[in-house]
Design a protein around this motif. Structure first.
Motif, PDB file in Angstrom:
ATOM      1  N   PHE A  33      -0.925  -1.252  -5.620  1.00 16.98           N
ATOM      2  CA  PHE A  33      -0.336  -0.584  -4.420  1.00 16.98           C
ATOM      3  C   PHE A  33       1.093  -0.918  -4.784  1.00 16.98           C
ATOM      4  O   PHE A  33       1.963   0.104  -4.374  1.00 16.98           O
ATOM      5  CB  PHE A  33      -0.694  -1.452  -3.179  1.00 16.98           C
ATOM      6  CG  PHE A  33       0.314  -1.640  -2.033  1.00 16.98           C
ATOM      7  CD1 PHE A  33       0.828  -0.343  -1.405  1.00 16.98           C
ATOM      8  CD2 PHE A  33       1.189  -2.896  -1.935  1.00 16.98           C
ATOM      9  CE1 PHE A  33       1.699  -0.368  -0.379  1.00 16.98           C
ATOM     10  CE2 PHE A  33       2.171  -2.530  -0.884  1.00 16.98           C
ATOM     11  CZ  PHE A  33       2.650  -1.619  -0.209  1.00 16.98           C
ATOM     12  N   ARG A  34       1.711  -1.953  -5.139  1.00 16.52           N
ATOM     13  CA  ARG A  34       3.036  -2.142  -5.064  1.00 16.52           C
ATOM     14  C   ARG A  34       3.654  -1.368  -6.598  1.00 16.52           C
ATOM     15  O   ARG A  34       4.613  -0.751  -6.318  1.00 16.52           O
ATOM     16  CB  ARG A  34       3.348  -3.633  -5.791  1.00 16.52           C
ATOM     17  CG  ARG A  34       3.099  -4.807  -4.661  1.00 16.52           C
ATOM     18  CD  ARG A  34       3.897  -4.539  -3.519  1.00 16.52           C
ATOM     19  NE  ARG A  34       5.244  -5.151  -3.827  1.00 16.52           N
ATOM     20  CZ  ARG A  34       6.241  -5.098  -3.357  1.00 16.52           C
ATOM     21  NH1 ARG A  34       6.340  -4.811  -2.138  1.00 16.52           N
ATOM     22  NH2 ARG A  34       7.425  -5.640  -3.737  1.00 16.52           N
ATOM     23  N   ARG A  35       2.812  -1.196  -7.493  1.00 18.41           N
ATOM     24  CA  ARG A  35       3.158  -0.297  -8.756  1.00 18.41           C
ATOM     25  C   ARG A  35       3.088   1.004  -8.379  1.00 18.41           C
ATOM     26  O   ARG A  35       4.092   1.939  -8.659  1.00 18.41           O
ATOM     27  CB  ARG A  35       2.109  -0.681  -9.954  1.00 18.41           C
ATOM     28  CG  ARG A  35       2.393   0.042 -11.359  1.00 18.41           C
ATOM     29  CD  ARG A  35       1.517  -0.204 -12.233  1.00 18.41           C
ATOM     30  NE  ARG A  35       0.133  -0.220 -12.108  1.00 18.41           N
ATOM     31  CZ  ARG A  35      -0.671  -1.298 -12.005  1.00 18.41           C
ATOM     32  NH1 ARG A  35       0.090  -2.727 -12.012  1.00 18.41           N
ATOM     33  NH2 ARG A  35      -1.790  -1.242 -11.515  1.00 18.41           N
ATOM     34  N   ASN A  36       2.264   1.743  -7.621  1.00 18.68           N
ATOM     35  CA  ASN A  36       2.035   3.136  -7.180  1.00 18.68           C
ATOM     36  C   ASN A  36       2.430   3.581  -5.951  1.00 18.68           C
ATOM     37  O   ASN A  36       2.539   4.454  -5.453  1.00 18.68           O
ATOM     38  CB  ASN A  36       0.743   3.488  -7.552  1.00 18.68           C
ATOM     39  CG  ASN A  36       0.297   3.231  -8.878  1.00 18.68           C
ATOM     40  OD1 ASN A  36       0.773   3.630  -9.825  1.00 18.68           O
ATOM     41  ND2 ASN A  36      -1.103   2.963  -9.003  1.00 18.68           N
ATOM     42  N   ASP A  37       2.844   2.380  -5.050  1.00 19.09           N
ATOM     43  CA  ASP A  37       3.491   2.736  -3.618  1.00 19.09           C
ATOM     44  C   ASP A  37       2.252   3.507  -2.813  1.00 19.09           C
ATOM     45  O   ASP A  37       2.586   4.564  -2.234  1.00 19.09           O
ATOM     46  CB  ASP A  37       4.792   3.290  -3.431  1.00 19.09           C
ATOM     47  CG  ASP A  37       5.191   3.273  -2.254  1.00 19.09           C
ATOM     48  OD1 ASP A  37       5.122   2.127  -1.601  1.00 19.09           O
ATOM     49  OD2 ASP A  37       6.177   3.997  -1.831  1.00 19.09           O
ATOM     50  N   SER A  38       1.099   3.247  -3.204  1.00 21.66           N
ATOM     51  CA  SER A  38      -0.090   3.898  -2.818  1.00 21.66           C
ATOM     52  C   SER A  38      -0.411   2.935  -1.382  1.00 21.66           C
ATOM     53  O   SER A  38      -1.381   2.096  -1.554  1.00 21.66           O
ATOM     54  CB  SER A  38      -1.248   3.974  -3.506  1.00 21.66           C
ATOM     55  OG  SER A  38      -2.484   4.401  -2.813  1.00 21.66           O
ATOM     56  N   ARG A  39      -0.531   3.906  -0.057  1.00 24.39           N
ATOM     57  CA  ARG A  39      -0.856   2.969   1.255  1.00 24.39           C
ATOM     58  C   ARG A  39      -2.222   2.642   1.150  1.00 24.39           C
ATOM     59  O   ARG A  39      -2.740   1.756   1.499  1.00 24.39           O
ATOM     60  CB  ARG A  39      -0.562   3.965   2.259  1.00 24.39           C
ATOM     61  CG  ARG A  39       0.034   3.526   3.510  1.00 24.39           C
ATOM     62  CD  ARG A  39       0.952   2.523   3.335  1.00 24.39           C
ATOM     63  NE  ARG A  39       1.266   2.003   4.801  1.00 24.39           N
ATOM     64  CZ  ARG A  39       1.653   1.215   5.291  1.00 24.39           C
ATOM     65  NH1 ARG A  39       2.239   0.254   4.340  1.00 24.39           N
ATOM     66  NH2 ARG A  39       1.962   0.785   6.441  1.00 24.39           N
ATOM     67  N   PRO A  40      -3.303   3.834   0.594  1.00 27.10           N
ATOM     68  CA  PRO A  40      -4.753   3.580   0.625  1.00 27.10           C
ATOM     69  C   PRO A  40      -4.841   2.244  -0.227  1.00 27.10           C
ATOM     70  O   PRO A  40      -5.800   1.352  -0.004  1.00 27.10           O
ATOM     71  CB  PRO A  40      -5.415   4.637  -0.153  1.00 27.10           C
ATOM     72  CG  PRO A  40      -4.255   5.843   0.119  1.00 27.10           C
ATOM     73  CD  PRO A  40      -3.113   5.048   0.416  1.00 27.10           C
ATOM     74  N   MET A  41      -4.107   1.950  -1.325  1.00 26.82           N
ATOM     75  CA  MET A  41      -4.445   0.601  -2.050  1.00 26.82           C
ATOM     76  C   MET A  41      -3.867  -0.554  -1.316  1.00 26.82           C
ATOM     77  O   MET A  41      -4.556  -1.532  -1.589  1.00 26.82           O
ATOM     78  CB  MET A  41      -3.576   0.847  -3.527  1.00 26.82           C
ATOM     79  CG  MET A  41      -4.068  -0.048  -4.516  1.00 26.82           C
ATOM     80  SD  MET A  41      -5.766   0.382  -5.043  1.00 26.82           S
ATOM     81  CE  MET A  41      -5.724   0.530  -6.599  1.00 26.82           C
ATOM     82  N   GLN A  42      -2.971  -0.600  -0.699  1.00 24.90           N
ATOM     83  CA  GLN A  42      -2.946  -1.554   0.203  1.00 24.90           C
ATOM     84  C   GLN A  42      -3.859  -1.941   1.070  1.00 24.90           C
ATOM     85  O   GLN A  42      -4.038  -3.030   1.174  1.00 24.90           O
ATOM     86  CB  GLN A  42      -1.586  -1.389   1.152  1.00 24.90           C
ATOM     87  CG  GLN A  42      -1.120  -2.455   1.893  1.00 24.90           C
ATOM     88  CD  GLN A  42       0.227  -1.961   2.814  1.00 24.90           C
ATOM     89  OE1 GLN A  42       0.406  -1.006   2.915  1.00 24.90           O
ATOM     90  NE2 GLN A  42       0.983  -3.103   3.225  1.00 24.90           N
ATOM     91  N   TYR A  43      -4.360  -0.834   1.707  1.00 27.31           N
ATOM     92  CA  TYR A  43      -5.638  -1.067   2.922  1.00 27.31           C
ATOM     93  C   TYR A  43      -6.589  -1.620   1.921  1.00 27.31           C
ATOM     94  O   TYR A  43      -7.495  -2.608   2.457  1.00 27.31           O
ATOM     95  CB  TYR A  43      -6.099   0.133   3.630  1.00 27.31           C
ATOM     96  CG  TYR A  43      -4.786   0.653   4.339  1.00 27.31           C
ATOM     97  CD1 TYR A  43      -4.615  -0.124   5.641  1.00 27.31           C
ATOM     98  CD2 TYR A  43      -4.159   1.799   4.307  1.00 27.31           C
ATOM     99  CE1 TYR A  43      -3.651   0.271   6.518  1.00 27.31           C
ATOM    100  CE2 TYR A  43      -3.468   2.426   5.394  1.00 27.31           C
ATOM    101  CZ  TYR A  43      -3.090   1.361   6.473  1.00 27.31           C
ATOM    102  OH  TYR A  43      -1.938   1.754   7.479  1.00 27.31           O
ATOM    103  N   LEU A  44      -6.924  -1.267   0.713  1.00 23.37           N
ATOM    104  CA  LEU A  44      -8.024  -1.705   0.059  1.00 23.37           C
ATOM    105  C   LEU A  44      -7.634  -3.100  -0.416  1.00 23.37           C
ATOM    106  O   LEU A  44      -8.871  -3.939  -0.355  1.00 23.37           O
ATOM    107  CB  LEU A  44      -8.007  -0.849  -1.335  1.00 23.37           C
ATOM    108  CG  LEU A  44      -9.240  -1.215  -2.335  1.00 23.37           C
ATOM    109  CD1 LEU A  44     -10.786  -1.089  -1.950  1.00 23.37           C
ATOM    110  CD2 LEU A  44      -9.210  -0.391  -3.689  1.00 23.37           C
ATOM    111  N   SER A  45      -6.460  -3.524  -0.788  1.00 27.62           N
ATOM    112  CA  SER A  45      -6.272  -4.866  -1.224  1.00 27.62           C
ATOM    113  C   SER A  45      -6.620  -5.803  -0.218  1.00 27.62           C
ATOM    114  O   SER A  45      -7.134  -7.079  -0.234  1.00 27.62           O
ATOM    115  CB  SER A  45      -4.984  -5.103  -1.722  1.00 27.62           C
ATOM    116  OG  SER A  45      -3.929  -4.899  -0.881  1.00 27.62           O
ATOM    117  N   VAL A  46      -5.998  -5.712   1.394  1.00 26.90           N
ATOM    118  CA  VAL A  46      -6.240  -6.454   2.105  1.00 26.90           C
ATOM    119  C   VAL A  46      -7.590  -6.550   2.679  1.00 26.90           C
ATOM    120  O   VAL A  46      -8.122  -7.618   2.966  1.00 26.90           O
ATOM    121  CB  VAL A  46      -5.190  -5.977   3.388  1.00 26.90           C
ATOM    122  CG1 VAL A  46      -5.299  -6.757   4.602  1.00 26.90           C
ATOM    123  CG2 VAL A  46      -3.808  -5.996   3.045  1.00 26.90           C
ATOM    124  N   GLY A  47      -8.460  -5.330   2.669  1.00 28.50           N
ATOM    125  CA  GLY A  47      -9.686  -5.439   3.082  1.00 28.50           C
ATOM    126  C   GLY A  47     -10.566  -6.217   2.036  1.00 28.50           C
ATOM    127  O   GLY A  47     -11.436  -6.756   2.589  1.00 28.50           O
TER     128      GLY A  47
END
Length: 102
Positions: A33-47
């Protein structure tokens, strides 16, 4: 004093391994998420972290507390519900991440 069997130690070791792997996967997804600034990846990581690491920590900690403070045994079902709600939230975030537009 309680005597632990080999099966008890195997369950503990497996649970700890699941905790570590869940954290590794969650942290890697967060780094993505941090590398690509991808919102879906942020939700995935927290999930993923909510699905794996947090409920196990609550369940394990609760089990230890209940083992040494029997007066709190009435809260066992509350801890189970909390862990399941966190797992549900984790699954909901993962599902949302799959449908979120980047």
């Amino acid at each position: 004093m309680v005597a632990y069997t080999a099966l008890d130690w195997a369950v503990l070791a497996t649970s700890f391994g699941l905790l570590v792997l869940g954290l590794v996967i969650g942290v890697q997804a967060y780094r993505g998420f941090r590398r690509n600034d991808s919102r879906p990846m942020q939700y995935l990581s927290v999930g993923l972290i909510l699905l794996t690491a947090v409920p196990f920590t609550i369940s394990f900690g609760g089990t230890l507390v209940l083992a040494y403070v029997p007066e709190l045994a009435e809260y066992r079902r509350h801890l189970t519900l909390l862990a399941q709600l966190l797992q549900f939230g984790g699954l909901a975030l993962i599902t949302y991440s799959l449908y979120e537009k980047p």
